[in-house]
Design an enzyme around this catalytic site. Sequence first.
Site, PDB file in Angstrom:
ATOM      1  N   LYS A 170      56.698  60.905  39.649  1.00 39.77           N
ATOM      2  CA  LYS A 170      55.781  60.084  40.458  1.00 39.77           C
ATOM      3  C   LYS A 170      56.970  59.570  41.607  1.00 39.77           C
ATOM      4  CE  LYS A 170      52.746  57.692  42.446  1.00 39.77           C
ATOM      5  NZ  LYS A 170      51.858  56.655  42.065  1.00 39.77           N
ATOM      6  N   LYS A 238      57.711  49.614  47.592  1.00 39.70           N
ATOM      7  CA  LYS A 238      58.235  48.998  46.133  1.00 39.70           C
ATOM      8  C   LYS A 238      58.438  50.612  45.378  1.00 39.70           C
ATOM      9  CE  LYS A 238      55.361  49.267  43.042  1.00 39.70           C
ATOM     10  NZ  LYS A 238      54.738  50.125  42.124  1.00 39.70           N
TER      11      LYS A 238
END
Length: 292
Positions: A170, A238
Amino acid sequence: MKIVFIGLGTMGLPMAVNLVKAGYDVHGFNRSDAKVAALVAAGGIAGGVLDSEVEDADVIITVLPDSPDVRAVLLGPDGIVGRLPEGSTVIDMSTVTPTLAVEVAQAAAAQRVSALDAPVSGGEAGAIEGSLSIMVGGEADVVEQRRGLLEAMGQTVVHVGGHGAGQTVKAANQLLVAATIQAVAEALTFLDASAVDLEPAVQVLAGGLAGNRILDRKSASMLAHDFRPGFRVELHHKDLGILLDAARRVRVPLPVGALVSQLMESSLARGDGALDHTALLRGVEQMAGRGR
């Protein structure tokens, strides 16, 4: 099968709804009562007391904003991993650090509970359509045991390795997406400044080697300067932090990743953190003196 679903945000709610549509018994938890009500309206169940709900759950799914949120819910002083029944599975579908995914798996194993890290890609549209790409880390037999559940939420479900591997893939995904959005933003700004008709330009670019999912799914909203969030700048920023930290651990330089992380930082500094990540376009336009 009883599923406790924790986190009914932009991604989590449609994912939970798709589980309901597939016939699963979904008990939803969220900070906002409105999101729980939306799940109930779709046929789900409003969660009661979390500690009690998880004691007879078959699967616990978390879709939360960041690593500290996942840690607090699963591993903190009031964390639920220690209350899960033997044989259940905890599936974290948030985007968190690979090291936290390993930590969750170890804590789960101590309770004879299985764990998968299964972050997703595809944005809000993919969550609604049930066409997400799901990258799964964990033990192969557990992946197969829970594959039907995952396929109710995603079109591409791939076991990519052991615990933490899903989160590592990811992180790579977020690098590719951010870099592509930035490249599309630069191309659109260049074309606009050159007085080119943008819609046919995008059409021909999308049909050639430059074609990509950002052009397919995001170009129309970028051309319209519609930055309503499907995936917020602040969350992508983030995620790029997770990427750079993970790359540092294995000593791999990511110059493009570092640059696009700084561009996301600039977007945050402009106050665009709550906008869709395609708001990177605003930064390119401002650098070109064409800001709106």
